[in-house]
Design a protein around this motif. Sequence first.
Motif, PDB file in Angstrom:
ATOM      1  N   ILE A  38       0.831  -1.204   0.000  1.00 56.20           N
ATOM      2  CA  ILE A  38       0.000   0.000   0.000  1.00 56.20           C
ATOM      3  C   ILE A  38       0.867   1.256   0.000  1.00 56.20           C
ATOM      4  CG2 ILE A  38      -1.606   1.349   1.420  1.00 56.20           C
ATOM      5  CD1 ILE A  38      -3.079  -1.262   1.968  1.00 56.20           C
ATOM      6  N   LYS A  39       1.951   1.244   0.754  1.00 56.19           N
ATOM      7  CA  LYS A  39       2.829   2.414   0.778  1.00 56.19           C
ATOM      8  C   LYS A  39       3.468   2.658  -0.587  1.00 56.19           C
ATOM      9  CE  LYS A  39       3.875   2.817   5.645  1.00 56.19           C
ATOM     10  NZ  LYS A  39       4.904   2.803   6.697  1.00 56.19           N
ATOM     11  N   SER A  40       3.882   1.597  -1.275  1.00 62.87           N
ATOM     12  CA  SER A  40       4.488   1.788  -2.596  1.00 62.87           C
ATOM     13  C   SER A  40       3.449   2.255  -3.617  1.00 62.87           C
ATOM     14  CB  SER A  40       5.184   0.516  -3.077  1.00 62.87           C
ATOM     15  OG  SER A  40       4.247  -0.482  -3.392  1.00 62.87           O
ATOM     16  N   MET A  41       2.217   1.744  -3.514  1.00 64.15           N
ATOM     17  CA  MET A  41       1.144   2.230  -4.403  1.00 64.15           C
ATOM     18  C   MET A  41       0.908   3.723  -4.175  1.00 64.15           C
ATOM     19  SD  MET A  41      -1.868  -0.553  -4.364  1.00 64.15           S
ATOM     20  CE  MET A  41      -1.535  -2.284  -4.514  1.00 64.15           C
ATOM     21  N   TYR A  42       0.874   4.114  -2.908  1.00 66.04           N
ATOM     22  CA  TYR A  42       0.621   5.517  -2.586  1.00 66.04           C
ATOM     23  C   TYR A  42       1.753   6.418  -3.072  1.00 66.04           C
ATOM     24  CZ  TYR A  42       0.081   9.774   0.155  1.00 66.04           C
ATOM     25  OH  TYR A  42      -0.021  11.077   0.542  1.00 66.04           O
ATOM     26  N   LEU A  43       2.994   6.032  -2.826  1.00 65.14           N
ATOM     27  CA  LEU A  43       4.135   6.867  -3.213  1.00 65.14           C
ATOM     28  C   LEU A  43       4.199   7.117  -4.714  1.00 65.14           C
ATOM     29  CD1 LEU A  43       6.955   5.500  -0.896  1.00 65.14           C
ATOM     30  CD2 LEU A  43       5.825   7.725  -0.777  1.00 65.14           C
ATOM     31  N   ASN A  44       3.827   6.120  -5.497  1.00 65.80           N
ATOM     32  CA  ASN A  44       3.956   6.233  -6.945  1.00 65.80           C
ATOM     33  C   ASN A  44       2.682   6.667  -7.652  1.00 65.80           C
ATOM     34  OD1 ASN A  44       6.741   5.348  -7.220  1.00 65.80           O
ATOM     35  ND2 ASN A  44       5.974   3.421  -6.413  1.00 65.80           N
ATOM     36  N   ASN A  45       1.558   6.737  -6.932  1.00 62.29           N
ATOM     37  CA  ASN A  45       0.283   7.080  -7.569  1.00 62.29           C
ATOM     38  C   ASN A  45      -0.528   8.052  -6.723  1.00 62.29           C
ATOM     39  OD1 ASN A  45       0.187   4.958  -9.876  1.00 62.29           O
ATOM     40  ND2 ASN A  45       0.765   3.802  -8.057  1.00 62.29           N
ATOM     41  N   GLN A  46       0.134   8.979  -6.068  1.00 60.26           N
ATOM     42  CA  GLN A  46      -0.554   9.903  -5.173  1.00 60.26           C
ATOM     43  C   GLN A  46      -1.659  10.688  -5.866  1.00 60.26           C
ATOM     44  OE1 GLN A  46       1.984  12.429  -2.838  1.00 60.26           O
ATOM     45  NE2 GLN A  46       3.438  10.782  -2.475  1.00 60.26           N
ATOM     46  N   ASP A  47      -1.398  11.114  -7.102  1.00 63.85           N
ATOM     47  CA  ASP A  47      -2.386  11.915  -7.827  1.00 63.85           C
ATOM     48  C   ASP A  47      -3.647  11.125  -8.165  1.00 63.85           C
ATOM     49  OD1 ASP A  47      -0.716  10.401  -9.545  1.00 63.85           O
ATOM     50  OD2 ASP A  47      -1.318  11.621 -11.260  1.00 63.85           O
ATOM     51  N   LYS A  48      -3.533   9.826  -8.305  1.00 63.66           N
ATOM     52  CA  LYS A  48      -4.700   8.991  -8.609  1.00 63.66           C
ATOM     53  C   LYS A  48      -5.438   8.556  -7.347  1.00 63.66           C
ATOM     54  CE  LYS A  48      -2.834   7.134 -12.881  1.00 63.66           C
ATOM     55  NZ  LYS A  48      -1.466   7.642 -12.833  1.00 63.66           N
ATOM     56  N   LEU A  49      -4.753   8.549  -6.223  1.00 63.22           N
ATOM     57  CA  LEU A  49      -5.340   8.067  -4.978  1.00 63.22           C
ATOM     58  C   LEU A  49      -5.987   9.192  -4.170  1.00 63.22           C
ATOM     59  CD1 LEU A  49      -5.668   5.493  -3.260  1.00 63.22           C
ATOM     60  CD2 LEU A  49      -3.547   6.103  -2.125  1.00 63.22           C
ATOM     61  N   MET A  50      -5.328  10.340  -4.093  1.00 64.74           N
ATOM     62  CA  MET A  50      -5.796  11.426  -3.225  1.00 64.74           C
ATOM     63  C   MET A  50      -5.926  12.739  -3.989  1.00 64.74           C
ATOM     64  SD  MET A  50      -5.700   9.873  -0.180  1.00 64.74           S
ATOM     65  CE  MET A  50      -5.670  11.140   1.046  1.00 64.74           C
ATOM     66  N   LYS A  51      -6.964  13.505  -3.623  1.00 67.63           N
ATOM     67  CA  LYS A  51      -7.133  14.882  -4.094  1.00 67.63           C
ATOM     68  C   LYS A  51      -7.599  15.690  -2.888  1.00 67.63           C
ATOM     69  CE  LYS A  51      -7.087  14.676  -8.789  1.00 67.63           C
ATOM     70  NZ  LYS A  51      -6.856  13.915  -9.632  1.00 67.63           N
ATOM     71  N   ASN A  52      -6.924  16.789  -2.601  1.00 66.01           N
ATOM     72  CA  ASN A  52      -7.265  17.653  -1.463  1.00 66.01           C
ATOM     73  C   ASN A  52      -7.330  16.875  -0.147  1.00 66.01           C
ATOM     74  OD1 ASN A  52      -7.504  19.850  -3.231  1.00 66.01           O
ATOM     75  ND2 ASN A  52      -9.628  19.345  -3.652  1.00 66.01           N
ATOM     76  N   ASN A  53      -6.356  16.007   0.069  1.00 64.44           N
ATOM     77  CA  ASN A  53      -6.250  15.194   1.297  1.00 64.44           C
ATOM     78  C   ASN A  53      -7.441  14.266   1.532  1.00 64.44           C
ATOM     79  OD1 ASN A  53      -3.709  16.164   1.968  1.00 64.44           O
ATOM     80  ND2 ASN A  53      -4.555  17.884   3.097  1.00 64.44           N
ATOM     81  N   GLN A  54      -8.126  13.886   0.460  1.00 68.27           N
ATOM     82  CA  GLN A  54      -9.206  12.910   0.546  1.00 68.27           C
ATOM     83  C   GLN A  54      -9.050  11.932  -0.607  1.00 68.27           C
ATOM     84  OE1 GLN A  54     -12.933  14.985   0.435  1.00 68.27           O
ATOM     85  NE2 GLN A  54     -12.763  15.681   2.550  1.00 68.27           N
ATOM     86  N   PHE A  55      -9.589  10.723  -0.414  1.00 67.03           N
ATOM     87  CA  PHE A  55      -9.558   9.757  -1.502  1.00 67.03           C
ATOM     88  C   PHE A  55     -10.406  10.282  -2.656  1.00 67.03           C
ATOM     89  CE2 PHE A  55      -8.743   6.937   2.170  1.00 67.03           C
ATOM     90  CZ  PHE A  55      -7.520   6.441   1.751  1.00 67.03           C
ATOM     91  N   THR A  56      -9.972  10.003  -3.871  1.00 69.49           N
ATOM     92  CA  THR A  56     -10.751  10.438  -5.030  1.00 69.49           C
ATOM     93  C   THR A  56     -12.088   9.705  -5.045  1.00 69.49           C
ATOM     94  OG1 THR A  56      -9.813   8.755  -6.482  1.00 69.49           O
ATOM     95  CG2 THR A  56      -8.669  10.882  -6.390  1.00 69.49           C
ATOM     96  N   THR A  57     -13.026  10.252  -5.781  1.00 63.90           N
ATOM     97  CA  THR A  57     -14.370   9.678  -5.844  1.00 63.90           C
ATOM     98  C   THR A  57     -14.339   8.259  -6.385  1.00 63.90           C
ATOM     99  OG1 THR A  57     -15.263  11.895  -6.196  1.00 63.90           O
ATOM    100  CG2 THR A  57     -16.703  10.051  -6.726  1.00 63.90           C
ATOM    101  N   VAL A  58     -13.568   8.028  -7.429  1.00 64.35           N
ATOM    102  CA  VAL A  58     -13.490   6.689  -8.019  1.00 64.35           C
ATOM    103  C   VAL A  58     -12.929   5.689  -7.010  1.00 64.35           C
ATOM    104  CG1 VAL A  58     -12.385   5.306  -9.824  1.00 64.35           C
ATOM    105  CG2 VAL A  58     -13.295   7.555 -10.376  1.00 64.35           C
TER     106      VAL A  58
END
Length: 78
Positions: A38-58
Amino acid sequence: MKVKLFYRTQRDLATALNHIVDAYWSEEIKEDELIEGIKSMYLNNQDKLMKNNQFTTVIHQQCGKRRLTIVERILDIK
């Protein structure tokens, strides 16, 4: 369990998150593998996972509340 570093879409990332959390719940992987994945997914895909410190709608719609609670705790969000 093999985890990609980069995902093409938010849906691909959500599917991967679902897969890794479900594998942990069914005891196919250990806790340290879950955390590392999960940490590696987050580090490399932050723009797809979070927007404005919240999870994206999708991500929110595809993963659901229980899985995202685990992701939040691992990433120490909030």
